[in-house]
Design an enzyme around this catalytic site. Structure first.
Site, PDB file in Angstrom:
ATOM      1  N   GLU A 125      37.642  36.038  52.293  1.00 42.51           N
ATOM      2  CA  GLU A 125      37.853  35.491  50.953  1.00 42.51           C
ATOM      3  C   GLU A 125      37.961  33.972  51.115  1.00 42.51           C
ATOM      4  OE1 GLU A 125      41.181  35.643  47.423  1.00 42.51           O
ATOM      5  OE2 GLU A 125      40.918  37.425  48.667  1.00 42.51           O
ATOM      6  N   CYS A 168      41.664  28.532  44.997  1.00 41.52           N
ATOM      7  CA  CYS A 168      40.257  28.613  45.417  1.00 41.52           C
ATOM      8  C   CYS A 168      39.316  28.866  44.243  1.00 41.52           C
ATOM      9  CB  CYS A 168      40.079  29.686  46.481  1.00 41.52           C
ATOM     10  SG  CYS A 168      40.514  31.350  45.952  1.00 41.52           S
TER      11      CYS A 168
END
Length: 341
Positions: free
Chosen positions: A211, A245
């Site tokens: 991720e 993010c």
């Protein structure tokens, strides 16, 4: 440390064959043990997040704990169904067979967690690992040391090392862990380190979940409510001081609406995070995780301005508190690093 890691890993390698036989009720009991341990140490979690990132109690609840409580409850509710074999149709090669898909644990999993949401993004993959019947070793980020300590405490309270273990430390600990033949690795972090993780995993043919960070655009149609768009973008960008993010990084807006959007964004940001027009409120707005990250971000902004970018809002830096006030840049050149990182 490496010797201790190897001992725990071997113990988990042996125990995974016992753990994989657990039924839904046993896995649910483990999830409830985890939830109880989190609840027991909840005050310490809030204090740790305040120490590491200067997160307010409200932001910590909304972006860290509520997610985790919800995820545990969701897993408990659905686990029996997830574990049930799934019937599938016949195929040309086996027209007379009864076909089923059985879901089995991976085995021993490694979870390397990030610093930006150091509690949520540690516990979330751990919940999945437990629900799927796996052993796991957790490596919290050394950049959020207060939260790392609480995570270690929670795991030690809820589990035996042969099932779930936690190792704190710097990059050398991650390096030692990545040498081992895990059955699966779950990594959250930068693309640069993601490549290192994937290379290490490949040597043992270990499957990975990566991720990684991104560069997220937001497109504003000229017919939308610009006030609402600015408010939502401001919250999505500035929560956790922009250290997310999936935060919106850059905006495409109709050129005739640029000035209006900047004004509305400034108003939204000021309302949410400022005590006065030019003074940030440290009770609601967090800090950059480390001096190194602070300098990197400041360098990106300085470089962009040197290359012709214009600061339309903000741009104040406080090195002593590691605080970067909200910033809006326009006229950024395509080759600027601020558009790549």
């Amino acid at each position: 440390m490496e010797q201790k890691i190897n001992i725990v890993f071997k113990a988990q390698q042996a125990y995974k064959y016992i753990l994989r036989k657990n039924n839904a009720a046993q896995r649910i009991a483990k999830l409830r043990d985890l939830k109880s341990a989190i609840q027991k140490h909840e005050d310490q979690i809030y204090k740790a997040l305040q120490s590491d990132l200067r997160k307010s109690a409200f932001e910590s609840a909304v972006t860290e704990l509520i997610f985790i409580y919800g995820e545990i409850d969701f897993a408990i509710k659905n686990l029996s169904g997830w574990m049930s074999p799934r019937r599938i149709g016949k195929t040309f090669s086996n027209p007379f067979a009864k076909n089923r898909i059985y879901y089995e644990p991976k085995g021993v999993c490694l979870i390397i967690a990030p610093w930006n949401y150091p509690f949520q993004l540690t516990m979330s993959p751990l919940i999945s690992a437990i629900a799927a019947g796996n052993c796991a070793i957790v490596k919290p980020s050394e950049l959020s040391p207060a939260t790392s300590k609480v995570v270690h405490l929670i795991i030690n309270d809820a589990f035996k090392e042969q099932e779930i273990a936690c190792f704190e430390g710097k990059a050398d600990v991650s390096t030692a862990l990545l040498k081992l033949p895990f059955d699966h690795i779950f990594f959250t972090g930068s693309t640069e380190i993601g490549k290192v993780v994937m290379e290490a995993a490949a040597k043992n043919l270990t499957s990975v979940t990566l991720e990684l960070g991104g560069k997220s655009p937001t497109i504003i149609d000229k017919n939308v409510d610009l006030t609402k768009a600015a408010e939502k973008i401001a919250w999505g960008k500035l929560v956790n001081s922009g250290q997310t993010c999936i935060a919106p990084d850059y905006v495409f807006v109709h050129e005739r609406q640029l000035d209006e959007f900047v004004g509305l964004y400034k108003a939204a940001a000021t309302k949410m995070y400022f005590k006065a027009e030019d003074k940030i409120d440290p009770k609601s707005y967090g800090k950059i995780i480390s001096p190194k990250h602070f300098e990197r971000l400041k360098g990106l902004l300085d470089e962009a301005v040197e290359q012709g970018a214009r600061i339309d809002f903000g741009g104040t830096f406080d090195e002593n508190t590691q605080t970067i006030n909200p910033v809006v840049l326009s006229k950024v050149t395509k080759g600027s690093k601020v558009m790549e990182e």
